[in-house]
Design a protein around this motif. Structure first.
Motif, PDB file in Angstrom:
ATOM      1  N   ASN A 243      48.709  11.092  42.189  1.00 17.53           N
ATOM      2  CA  ASN A 243      50.064  11.518  42.532  1.00 17.53           C
ATOM      3  C   ASN A 243      50.314  11.508  44.040  1.00 17.53           C
ATOM      4  OD1 ASN A 243      50.804  11.737  39.887  1.00 17.53           O
ATOM      5  ND2 ASN A 243      50.423  13.928  39.753  1.00 17.53           N
ATOM      6  N   ILE A 244      49.273  11.754  44.824  1.00 17.75           N
ATOM      7  CA  ILE A 244      49.429  11.634  46.275  1.00 17.75           C
ATOM      8  C   ILE A 244      49.725  10.174  46.625  1.00 17.75           C
ATOM      9  CG2 ILE A 244      48.219  11.735  48.489  1.00 17.75           C
ATOM     10  CD1 ILE A 244      46.827  14.268  47.429  1.00 17.75           C
ATOM     11  N   ALA A 245      49.007   9.262  45.995  1.00 21.19           N
ATOM     12  CA  ALA A 245      49.252   7.833  46.233  1.00 21.19           C
ATOM     13  C   ALA A 245      50.670   7.450  45.794  1.00 21.19           C
ATOM     14  CB  ALA A 245      48.213   6.990  45.499  1.00 21.19           C
ATOM     15  N   GLN A 246      51.126   7.990  44.668  1.00 18.69           N
ATOM     16  CA  GLN A 246      52.478   7.689  44.189  1.00 18.69           C
ATOM     17  C   GLN A 246      53.529   8.241  45.158  1.00 18.69           C
ATOM     18  OE1 GLN A 246      53.600   5.730  41.817  1.00 18.69           O
ATOM     19  NE2 GLN A 246      55.720   6.258  42.250  1.00 18.69           N
ATOM     20  N   ALA A 247      53.328   9.467  45.645  1.00 15.61           N
ATOM     21  CA  ALA A 247      54.270  10.043  46.610  1.00 15.61           C
ATOM     22  C   ALA A 247      54.301   9.201  47.886  1.00 15.61           C
ATOM     23  CB  ALA A 247      53.889  11.490  46.930  1.00 15.61           C
ATOM     24  N   HIS A 248      53.131   8.729  48.304  1.00 18.70           N
ATOM     25  CA  HIS A 248      53.075   7.873  49.499  1.00 18.70           C
ATOM     26  C   HIS A 248      53.834   6.567  49.258  1.00 18.70           C
ATOM     27  CE1 HIS A 248      51.321   4.993  52.376  1.00 18.70           C
ATOM     28  NE2 HIS A 248      51.345   6.037  53.190  1.00 18.70           N
ATOM     29  N   SER A 249      53.699   6.008  48.069  1.00 15.31           N
ATOM     30  CA  SER A 249      54.444   4.786  47.745  1.00 15.31           C
ATOM     31  C   SER A 249      55.943   5.028  47.843  1.00 15.31           C
ATOM     32  CB  SER A 249      54.099   4.302  46.337  1.00 15.31           C
ATOM     33  OG  SER A 249      52.785   3.837  46.280  1.00 15.31           O
ATOM     34  N   LEU A 250      56.382   6.173  47.349  1.00 18.69           N
ATOM     35  CA  LEU A 250      57.806   6.491  47.393  1.00 18.69           C
ATOM     36  C   LEU A 250      58.297   6.663  48.829  1.00 18.69           C
ATOM     37  CD1 LEU A 250      57.961   9.055  44.452  1.00 18.69           C
ATOM     38  CD2 LEU A 250      59.008   6.782  44.488  1.00 18.69           C
TER      39      LEU A 250
END
Length: 147
Positions: free
Chosen positions: A102-109
């Motif tokens: 989820n940290i990676a997903q937030a960074h993608s966003l």
């Protein structure tokens, strides 16, 4: 195998818990968004997005962003795009568990309109800094880490 995100040591947790005022948990859980907020718009996430963006050098004012986000008033995409990405990342982080994926997903966003696709959702390996026009280092980002 279940991996936990370990950022802080828990050595001081018992001391901390002994000092937390009784009722703090309930007061925190009772916090509500601003009256201006709706089901599809959070005033406080807008404030966080605008002022986080200002720290990074974006030139946007809160009034304009609230008008854009709440009322759909269009501005130049360059004016609102990066702040919209940060708003989406904050909204995602608010409702998802803190873990590596989820940290990676937030960074993608939040990096959608900042980094190339290949760098979105990845962890940096090098140190980052911001320098002044004369070359002096003004800000050093937190060191990179791995899970």
């Amino acid at each position: 195998m279940n991996k936990q995100l370990l950022i802080l040591s828990n050595d001081l947790l018992s001391d901390y818990l002994g000092k937390v005022p009784e009722g703090l948990k309930y007061a925190f859980e009772a916090l509500k968004d601003a009256e201006i907020s709706t089901d599809t718009f959070s005033f406080y996430i807008s404030v966080s997005s605008v002022y986080s963006s200002k720290i990074e050098g974006e030139a946007i004012d809160l009034d304009s962003y609230v008008k854009h986000k709440k009322f759909g008033i269009e501005f130049s995409p360059d004016y609102t795009r990066k702040i919209d990405d940060l708003y989406d990342a904050y909204t995602f982080a608010k409702v998802n568990e803190l873990n590596k994926e989820n940290i990676a997903q937030a960074h993608s966003l939040l990096s959608k309109n900042i980094l190339n696709n290949s760098r979105q959702g990845t962890y940096r390996a090098q140190n980052m800094y911001v320098s002044t026009p004369d070359g002096r280092i003004e800000y050093v980002a937190a060191s990179s880490f791995t899970f």
